[in-house]
Design an enzyme around this catalytic site. Structure first.
Site, PDB file in Angstrom:
ATOM      1  N   HIS A 194      -4.906   4.170  -6.969  1.00  0.00           N
ATOM      2  CA  HIS A 194      -6.005   4.137  -5.647  1.00  0.00           C
ATOM      3  C   HIS A 194      -5.403   4.917  -4.785  1.00  0.00           C
ATOM      4  O   HIS A 194      -4.665   4.117  -3.559  1.00  0.00           O
ATOM      5  CB  HIS A 194      -7.020   3.627  -5.972  1.00  0.00           C
ATOM      6  CG  HIS A 194      -8.361   4.446  -4.818  1.00  0.00           C
ATOM      7  ND1 HIS A 194      -8.927   5.432  -5.812  1.00  0.00           N
ATOM      8  CD2 HIS A 194      -8.722   4.275  -3.273  1.00  0.00           C
ATOM      9  CE1 HIS A 194     -10.092   5.664  -4.564  1.00  0.00           C
ATOM     10  NE2 HIS A 194      -9.824   5.323  -3.487  1.00  0.00           N
TER      11      HIS A 194
ATOM     12  N   GLU B  13       4.000  10.176  -2.260  1.00  0.00           N
ATOM     13  CA  GLU B  13       5.643   9.959  -3.162  1.00  0.00           C
ATOM     14  C   GLU B  13       5.592   8.343  -2.607  1.00  0.00           C
ATOM     15  O   GLU B  13       6.349   8.112  -3.159  1.00  0.00           O
ATOM     16  CB  GLU B  13       6.182  10.380  -0.862  1.00  0.00           C
ATOM     17  CG  GLU B  13       6.875  11.438  -1.177  1.00  0.00           C
ATOM     18  CD  GLU B  13       8.017  11.871  -0.198  1.00  0.00           C
ATOM     19  OE1 GLU B  13       8.270  10.788   0.333  1.00  0.00           O
ATOM     20  OE2 GLU B  13       7.317  12.602   0.368  1.00  0.00           O
TER      21      GLU B  13
END
Ligand code: GRF
Length: 210
Positions: A111, A174
């Protein structure tokens, strides 16, 4: 080593899926990716998975009357591929409580927020609107309630003065790509314990760039 047979469920781009596939290429990684399935036949991630030599399947939720009907063929695929673990990676369908309970402790999700803050959608926009200085991502065990469940791993980053939802999303993504393989390593290795919402493991489960 008995590597856990892992399926990834996607609905779209599949960048987290790619990071899991990449991590699982390393021979000592405790999970192997045996299946990628999408509820959207046009999900770009499916082509990438196929190219990586992984079995793929599209189970179009639109052709089924409801969630349970959709989960029937999904479960059949997991049976055929003898799946031990499921990773949700940008999978945009709610699963029924029955399905989630059947897979309890063996299904995880990523999430794009530091849960329990910002459950649901548009997490980056909401974090910016609230003016928070720290944001990030979470991998957690899936329970019937959306974006709840014991937290396996989290990564935090600083919100910058000139961040937009897009730049923030990109930096969180990232971190997601590093975090999800770490979390799958914890779960697949079995080297953890769960006590309420707390997951304890000797393996790395937190990082902060703040
Ligand atoms: C990610 O930000 C993930 O956290 C969220 O949906 C996005 C999926 O991106 N659940 P991708 O398909 O993995 O590129």
């Amino acid at each position: 080593m008995n590597r856990r047979r892992t399926a990834i469920l996607i609905s779209g781009r599949g960048s987290n899926m790619r990071s899991l596939i990449e991590a699982a290429r390393v021979p000592d990684f405790p999970a192997e990716i045996v299946l990628v399935a999408s509820n959207r036949p046009d999900a770009p991630g499916l082509a990438d998975a196929k190219q990586a030599g992984i079995a793929t399947a599209a189970v179009d939720n639109k052709i089924y009357a409801g969630r349970e009907e959709f989960e029937g063929p999904l479960q059949a695929l997991f049976d055929i591929h003898r799946v031990d673990l499921i990773c949700l990676a940008g999978f945009m369908r709610m699963l029924t409580a029955g399905f989630v309970e059947r897979w309890s402790g063996r299904i995880i999700n990523i999430h794009p927020a530091l849960l329990p803050a910002y459950r649901g959608l548009n997490t980056h926009e909401r974090a910016l609107a609230d003016g928070v200085k720290i944001h990030g991502c979470t991998v957690h065990f899936v329970v019937p309630a959306m974006d709840e469940g014991p937290i396996i791993a989290q990564a935090a980053i600083a919100v910058l003065n000139d961040d937009t939802a897009e730049t923030l999303a990109a930096r969180v993504l990232e971190e997601e790509h590093k975090l999800y393989p770490q979390a799958l390593r914890i779960v697949a290795s079995g080297d953890y314990s769960v006590d309420g919402n707390r997951v304890r493991s000797k393996l790395a489960s937190a990082s902060a760039r703040v």
